[in-house]
Design a protein around this motif. Structure first.
Motif, short mmCIF file in Angstrom:
data_model
loop_
_atom_site.label_atom_id
_atom_site.label_comp_id
_atom_site.label_asym_id
_atom_site.label_seq_id
_atom_site.Cartn_x
_atom_site.Cartn_y
_atom_site.Cartn_z
N PHE A 40 -7.23 -5.35 -5.95
CA PHE A 40 -7.53 -5.53 -4.53
C PHE A 40 -8.07 -6.93 -4.26
O PHE A 40 -8.62 -7.58 -5.14
CB PHE A 40 -8.56 -4.51 -4.07
N PRO B 86 -2.07 8.76 -4.85
CA PRO B 86 -2.30 7.51 -5.59
C PRO B 86 -2.67 7.73 -7.06
O PRO B 86 -2.24 6.99 -7.93
CB PRO B 86 -3.46 6.85 -4.84
N GLU B 87 -3.49 8.77 -7.31
CA GLU B 87 -3.98 8.95 -8.68
C GLU B 87 -2.88 9.37 -9.65
O GLU B 87 -3.04 9.28 -10.85
CB GLU B 87 -5.15 9.95 -8.72
N PHE C 119 -1.26 4.57 -0.72
CA PHE C 119 -2.36 4.61 0.23
C PHE C 119 -1.87 4.68 1.66
O PHE C 119 -2.66 4.86 2.59
CB PHE C 119 -3.27 3.40 0.04
N ARG D 126 -9.22 -3.82 -15.35
CA ARG D 126 -9.28 -2.39 -15.02
C ARG D 126 -7.89 -1.86 -14.68
O ARG D 126 -7.51 -0.78 -15.10
CB ARG D 126 -10.23 -2.19 -13.83
N SER E 3 -11.13 5.04 -15.95
CA SER E 3 -9.82 5.70 -15.97
C SER E 3 -9.56 6.34 -17.33
O SER E 3 -8.94 7.41 -17.41
CB SER E 3 -8.73 4.70 -15.64
N ARG F 73 0.82 -1.21 0.00
CA ARG F 73 0.00 0.00 0.00
C ARG F 73 0.86 1.26 0.00
O ARG F 73 0.43 2.31 -0.48
CB ARG F 73 -0.97 -0.01 1.18
N SER G 15 1.62 3.27 -10.80
CA SER G 15 1.30 1.89 -10.44
C SER G 15 -0.22 1.69 -10.46
O SER G 15 -0.97 2.65 -10.40
CB SER G 15 1.84 1.60 -9.03
N ALA G 16 -0.65 0.44 -10.56
CA ALA G 16 -2.08 0.13 -10.48
C ALA G 16 -2.24 -1.03 -9.52
O ALA G 16 -1.35 -1.86 -9.38
CB ALA G 16 -2.62 -0.24 -11.85
N MET G 17 -3.39 -1.07 -8.86
CA MET G 17 -3.56 -2.06 -7.81
C MET G 17 -4.78 -2.95 -8.10
O MET G 17 -5.81 -2.47 -8.54
CB MET G 17 -3.75 -1.32 -6.49
N LEU H 206 -4.77 0.81 -17.04
CA LEU H 206 -3.99 1.97 -16.57
C LEU H 206 -2.57 1.92 -17.12
O LEU H 206 -1.81 2.86 -16.94
CB LEU H 206 -3.94 1.98 -15.04
#
Lengths: 357, 273
Positions: free
Chosen positions: A82, A73-74, A53, A147, A100, A48, A78-80, A151
């Motif tokens: 979850f 974060p935006e 985050f 998703r 996005s 995180r 990087s992309a996460m 990004l």
């Protein structure tokens, strides 16, 4: 290969005293690195922090040699993905994926094209109009992965992405993830508490415990030469036998072993169940009684009662017929590792039973 | 009798309870509806002897009554709007931010509903006199909002809590600023709860009589306030007609709200975390 993600001396301390410290590792381009450890070990904190985050207390996080520490974060590259998918239930699959792209003001036709493309990649063509609640767990996680892929992240972060799925599906998705990785040359940081998952998909595993790193190594090495008692306990199965070391000998009950290193004090012997073999006449043997036999598919687990304690042993299912409950057999330890009292490995070299006296 | 034997004892008891409930629930409403269309109706008769729309035309043609209806709806709309503006940010804060005495603050919204209304209003009226708010539109709006704060904070707060923080994080991750996340993700996901709260607010403002009576009379007479004088001055039929008119928006709004939301939203609103 170029280093994509570098984590340098990262620390995050919570007021409760918990947290992570001295976290230092890197992920190379196209590599899948796993953060593995029991819950509460701090692996998610590290992930995180990379995602933006969590605000770390100290250290640096660099993506493609750029410090991302100050970015929200935006704005991070990087992309996460979850654990709980986190699709937005009020949007269709298409809108979830296009979110996005719309923010980036991508043209409508291009959005359509790219959503279609990524849906094909995760094998969910034609699902655009469905709502997340109409999808199964596996499908939802595929959409969440799609998703994140849209990004075009420099580093893909995955926070226990498959742990909510059943075993079979988990297996399937792991393979798919590997396929997608090779197609897109993705760089990934993957968090899991499941050692089997980590061993099966990683290029490199970072084993964490109690907020610090125990070992960084490829899966094979983690399994064969664990760097500490903790890693040995956490990865795979292992028998642990307490003993007493004096100079270069180890005393376990009636049995005396020799080793190369000099040490005096209590030690723990670690033996993998597959490293216990039935002894032939020539070798040094340990008498054992067969206590339990348990069929586990392509192999069986046998519980042995010996003078040095209870031991588990794996045998092929073809060999199972040779064993009989309550019968006495002779065994030898093919490989073992000696740990000091504080959990450190006394000798990293795995010793052979032939060196036994 | 064979029918009852086949359904079983428990079912029969359930059925009897349902009947009792229906009588209690729909009986008065049915009576009201009949009365509103009655011309002549005396005690032993089950149905009115003569049907009539006289009182409907009386109510709908009386200018002051019609004006009171418009005033009621206007006030209810303003109250709902202002409560939304005040309470939505507050509800979000209660749902997301851990600040000291959070629960105490949340409970404090219950206070205005915990005391006898009239006593509270008299105390407020004393304040309003000093601030020249008696007999003003602002005064009425304020006294209505005091009543609606609880719904408007509790229910949306629960709705916001049901939006997982990680769902917001996923949107941040996708490149949305915190404001965009709130607008595109959090608010739409909490919408059912907010709609329910708005309907409650609108209706409670529409039906508020005591506070309006104390603060607004004589210049501002809303429907419920006029209701009192109608019941006192006219035959019960006029009151019935007026009641039906007062009940209609409630029914329509509740039916509309039901389309958007399930019962769990109502229940969640009164869960304390």
């Amino acid at each position: 290969m170029a280093i994509k993600l570098a984590i340098q001396n990262l620390s995050k301390l919570y007021p409760t005293g918990e947290g992570v410290q001295n976290i230092d590792f890197h992920v190379e381009e196209g590599e899948l690195v796993t953060l593995l450890g029991p819950s509460g070990c701090g692996k998610t904190t590290v992930l995180r922090s990379v995602g933006g985050f969590i605000d770390p207390t100290g250290g640096a996080i660099k993506v493609s040699d750029q410090d991302v520490h100050h970015l929200p974060p935006e704005k991070r590259p990087s992309a996460m993905v979850f654990q709980s998918y986190n699709l937005w239930p009020h949007m269709t699959v298409f809108d979830n994926l296009a979110f996005s792209l719309k923010l980036k003001k991508v043209k409508k036709i291009e959005i359509q094209q790219r959503v279609e493309e990524v849906l094909t990649l995760v094998h969910l063509q034609g699902m655009e109009k469905k709502y997340p609640s109409e999808l199964s767990g596996g499908q939802q996680q595929r959409i969440a992965l799609a998703r994140a892929l849209l990004l075009e992240p420099e580093v893909l972060l995955l926070d226990e992405p498959f742990s909510a799925l059943d075993a079979k599906l988990r297996h399937e998705l792991r393979e798919e993830l590997r396929d997608i990785q090779s197609k897109r040359n993705l760089t990934m940081l993957f968090v899991t508490h499941d050692q089997e998952e980590a061993l099966s998909i990683s290029d490199k595993i970072v084993v964490m415990n109690n907020g610090h790193i125990e070992q960084i190594a490829p899966p094979q090495d983690i399994y064969n030469t664990p760097a500490s008692l903790f890693v040995a306990q956490f990865i795979g199965r292992m028998n642990f036998i307490k003993g007493q070391a004096v100079n270069n000998t180890i005393q376990i009950g009636d049995i005396t072993l020799t080793m190369d290193d000099l040490y005096t004090g209590e030690v723990t012997l670690g033996v993998r169940p597959e490293d216990i073999h039935v002894a032939d006449k020539s070798s040094v043997r340990i008498e054992a009684r067969v206590d339990k036999m348990m069929m586990l598919g392509h192999f069986a687990e046998i519980t042995l009662h010996t003078l040095i304690g209870s031991l588990k042993m794996f045998v092929d299912r073809q060999q199972l017929e040779q064993f009989e409950l309550n019968s006495t057999i002779s065994i030898k330890l093919v490989n073992f590792i000696v740990f000091k009292e504080n959990g450190e490995v006394l000798s990293n070299r795995r010793m052979n039973v032939n060196e036994m006296v | 009798m064979w029918y009852f034997r086949t359904v079983g004892k428990r079912k029969i008891i359930e059925f009897i309870f349902l009947c009792i409930f229906m009588v209690f629930f729909f009986g008065p409403l049915l009576n009201l509806l009949l009365l509103a269309f009655a011309g002549e109706w005396q005690y032993p008769d089950i149905l009115p002897k003569v049907w009539s729309l006289d009182w409907w035309s009386f109510v709908l043609q009386d200018e002051s009554l019609v004006r009171s209806m418009w005033l009621s709806f206007f006030i209810a709309a303003i109250v709902t709007l202002i409560s939304l503006i005040i309470c939505i940010p507050a509800a979000y804060a209660f749902a997301r931010i851990q600040f000291p005495l959070r629960r105490l603050f949340l409970f404090s919204f219950l206070l205005t509903n915990a005391f006898p209304k009239m006593g509270l209003y008299v105390a407020i009226a004393v304040l309003f006199y000093q601030m020249n708010l008696m007999n003003t539109f602002t005064g009425i709006i304020l006294i209505h909002i005091i009543n609606t704060l609880m719904f408007m904070t509790w229910i949306p707060s629960a709705a916001f809590e049901n939006v997982h923080k990680s769902q917001e994080e996923a949107a941040r991750d996708a490149g949305a600023s915190p404001m965009r996340v709130f607008w595109h993700i959090t608010l739409p996901m909490a919408k059912p709860g907010i709609i329910v709260a708005s309907v409650f607010t609108f209706l409670s403002s529409l039906n508020e009589a005591e506070g309006t009576f104390l603060v607004g009379v004589p210049n501002y007479q809303t429907m419920p306030v006029i209701m009192y004088s109608i019941i006192a001055d006219y035959p019960s039929t006029a009151g019935a007609v007026f009641s039906v008119i007062l009940t209609l928006p409630t029914l329509i709004l509740l039916l509309a709200a039901r389309r958007f939301v399930g019962a769990d939203v109502f229940a969640n609103g009164f869960k304390m975390k």
